[in-house]
Design an enzyme around this catalytic site. Structure first.
Site, PDB file in Angstrom:
ATOM      1  N   THR A 215       0.824  -1.210   0.000  1.00  0.00           N
ATOM      2  CA  THR A 215       0.000   0.000   0.000  1.00  0.00           C
ATOM      3  C   THR A 215       0.859   1.261   0.000  1.00  0.00           C
ATOM      4  OG1 THR A 215      -1.779  -1.160   1.083  1.00  0.00           O
ATOM      5  CG2 THR A 215      -1.786   1.213   1.334  1.00  0.00           C
TER       6      THR A 215
ATOM      7  N   GLU B 272      -1.860 -28.769  28.196  1.00  0.00           N
ATOM      8  CA  GLU B 272      -3.106 -29.553  28.109  1.00  0.00           C
ATOM      9  C   GLU B 272      -2.985 -30.678  27.086  1.00  0.00           C
ATOM     10  OE1 GLU B 272      -7.054 -27.433  28.493  1.00  0.00           O
ATOM     11  OE2 GLU B 272      -5.757 -25.709  28.140  1.00  0.00           O
TER      12      GLU B 272
ATOM     13  N   LYS C 275       0.288  -7.836  12.978  1.00  0.00           N
ATOM     14  CA  LYS C 275      -0.718  -6.888  12.474  1.00  0.00           C
ATOM     15  C   LYS C 275      -1.998  -7.087  13.273  1.00  0.00           C
ATOM     16  CE  LYS C 275      -2.825  -5.025   8.292  1.00  0.00           C
ATOM     17  NZ  LYS C 275      -2.914  -4.990   6.830  1.00  0.00           N
TER      18      LYS C 275
ATOM     19  N   TYR D 252      -8.445   0.602  -3.616  1.00  0.00           N
ATOM     20  CA  TYR D 252      -7.185   1.010  -4.226  1.00  0.00           C
ATOM     21  C   TYR D 252      -6.437  -0.236  -4.668  1.00  0.00           C
ATOM     22  CZ  TYR D 252      -4.795  -0.656  -0.079  1.00  0.00           C
ATOM     23  OH  TYR D 252      -4.310  -1.461   0.921  1.00  0.00           O
TER      24      TYR D 252
ATOM     25  N   THR E 182       1.634  -4.274   4.360  1.00  0.00           N
ATOM     26  CA  THR E 182       1.490  -4.609   5.788  1.00  0.00           C
ATOM     27  C   THR E 182       0.960  -6.031   6.021  1.00  0.00           C
ATOM     28  OG1 THR E 182      -0.745  -3.679   5.861  1.00  0.00           O
ATOM     29  CG2 THR E 182       1.057  -2.208   6.491  1.00  0.00           C
ATOM     30  N   ASP E 183       0.265  -6.594   5.018  1.00  0.00           N
ATOM     31  CA  ASP E 183      -0.416  -7.879   5.260  1.00  0.00           C
ATOM     32  C   ASP E 183       0.536  -8.992   5.707  1.00  0.00           C
ATOM     33  OD1 ASP E 183      -2.737  -6.632   4.506  1.00  0.00           O
ATOM     34  OD2 ASP E 183      -3.028  -7.754   2.639  1.00  0.00           O
TER      35      ASP E 183
HETATM   36  N1  ASP Z   1      -2.800  -5.510   1.023  1.00  0.00           N
HETATM   37  C1  ASP Z   1      -1.777  -4.532   1.245  1.00  0.00           C
HETATM   38  C2  ASP Z   1      -0.443  -5.235   1.211  1.00  0.00           C
HETATM   39  O1  ASP Z   1      -0.138  -5.941   2.111  1.00  0.00           O
HETATM   40  C3  ASP Z   1      -2.012  -3.853   2.544  1.00  0.00           C
HETATM   41  C4  ASP Z   1      -0.959  -2.872   2.976  1.00  0.00           C
HETATM   42  O2  ASP Z   1       0.122  -2.771   2.440  1.00  0.00           O
HETATM   43  O3  ASP Z   1      -1.235  -2.155   3.950  1.00  0.00           O
HETATM   44  O4  ASP Z   1       0.272  -5.064   0.258  1.00  0.00           O
END
Ligand code: ASP
Length: 353
Positions: free
Chosen positions: A37, A310, A189, A50, A116-117
């Site tokens: 992103t 457990e 995340k 996007y 971020t994923d």
């Molecule tokens: N889907 C995007 C990615 O991981 C989300 C992000 O970058 O925040 O490339």
């Protein structure tokens, strides 16, 4: 006044430790772009929809001219994908390039832009296979570059500041997002959309960075980089390891399906302390008996999965993930399975890394 005094103290300490670069020469930072992103674009600045990975590395660098005061930078495009599409081919290419660059005398630090994923998986992978104490810093953004209040430019600026700071070296691979410096083994995340998405729930932050000013709180936890026994020398493929999530009324069908698909290892995102239903546990133990390495992790965001709590891991030949979440446990297990190992050796890895 107090702030100036603190800054002076820090500067004196830093100078005494030789931890700044010569005043006339900026540190040299290489930026490796993979997409995400941070390089995403939307049709308007207030639109939720996007596409990741639209902006190239040169545009990314040009968008944050302020970072040129922190480091002499050059960029390379490794990939330009949303990190939901991250894959072994990009991982192997990226790791190779990071190792090459880190070995160069004229490179002081490396910044990697990423989605971020799956950033926590890439960061942890690099944490285990990069052979350098130089700063390697991943950064990302939750909002595309075209958005109102895009978070990418400041995250990028801060990531360059951390990569250009010698004190960042030797702390393992780092992730800088939203003013926080996370260790690769600790972050996760925690929000699908919020800018403040990353947490380091068990091990805490490595530090903070505000408009380029860094504060470091802790050293790396867990073996990493130079201490890591993993190497990608001669590696062209990584073994398949699947993650299966536990839930109410679970049977063993997905566990068996993963084994049938060729998984050499399985990670269970268990309920609670790595638990699962009796039918799922029976299926898992049966696969473990056949030689598939089965690791119990947890779908819970924080806490360790302990051995023989457990579930009788000794009796069922299972491994407990300690404090690695399922996605990071999968990374470690894939690297562990690059060579023949006993179960007790694999359990040791989960304690040490
Ligand atoms: N889907 C995007 C990615 O991981 C989300 C992000 O970058 O925040 O490339």
């Amino acid at each position: 006044m107090i702030r100036t005094f603190r800054l002076c103290l820090t500067l004196t300490a830093v100078l005494a430790s030789g931890a700044v670069f010569a005043a006339d020469k900026l540190p040299s930072v290489v930026v490796l772009a993979t997409g995400g992103t941070i390089a995403g674009a939307a049709a308007s600045d207030v639109q939720a929809a996007y596409t990741s990975g639209q902006v190239g590395v040169e545009q990314l660098l040009a968008a944050v001219p302020q970072a040129k005061k922190l480091a002499a930078m050059r960029g390379e495009q490794i990939a330009n994908i949303g990190s939901q599409d991250m894959n072994d081919e990009v991982w192997l290419k990226l790791a190779k390039r990071v190792n090459e660059l880190a070995a160069m005398a004229d490179v002081d630090g490396i910044v990697i832009t990423h989605g971020t994923d799956t950033i926590e998986e890439t960061a942890y992978f690099l944490n285990l296979v990069v052979k350098s104490k130089k700063p390697v810093v991943l950064t990302a953004a939750m909002r595309p570059s075209t958005a109102l209040s895009a978070d990418g430019p400041l995250n990028f600026f801060n990531a360059v500041a951390v990569a250009a700071n010698k004190d960042a070296g030797g702390r393992g691979v780092l992730v800088v997002v939203n003013d926080w410096i996370h260790g690769a083994s600790s972050l996760t995340k925690a929000s699908t959309t919020a800018v403040q998405t990353f947490l380091s729930p068990l091990r805490g932050l490595v530090g903070t960075v505000a408009y380029g000013e860094c504060e470091f709180y802790r050293a790396a936890v867990g073996k990493n980089t130079m201490d890591s026994e993993f190497s990608l020398d001669g590696v062209t493929a990584l073994p398949r390891v699947d993650i299966v999530m536990a839930h109410e009324n679970m049977d063993g069908a997905i566990i068996d399906a993963a084994a049938a698909a060729g998984a050499k290892g399985l990670v269970i995102a268990g309920v609670g302390n790595g638990n699962m239903t009796k039918p799922a546990l029976d299926a898992l133990a049966a696969q473990a008996k056949k030689g598939i390495v089965c690791v119990r992790s947890s779908r819970v965001v924080t806490g360790r999965v302990g051995r023989n709590v457990e579930v009788d891991d000794d009796k069922l030949a299972l491994v407990a993930s300690d404090d690695l979440n399922p996605q990071k446990a999968r990374v470690l297990l894939r690297l562990a399975l690059l060579k023949q190992r006993s179960l007790s050796d694999i359990q040791r890895l989960f304690r040490e890394y």
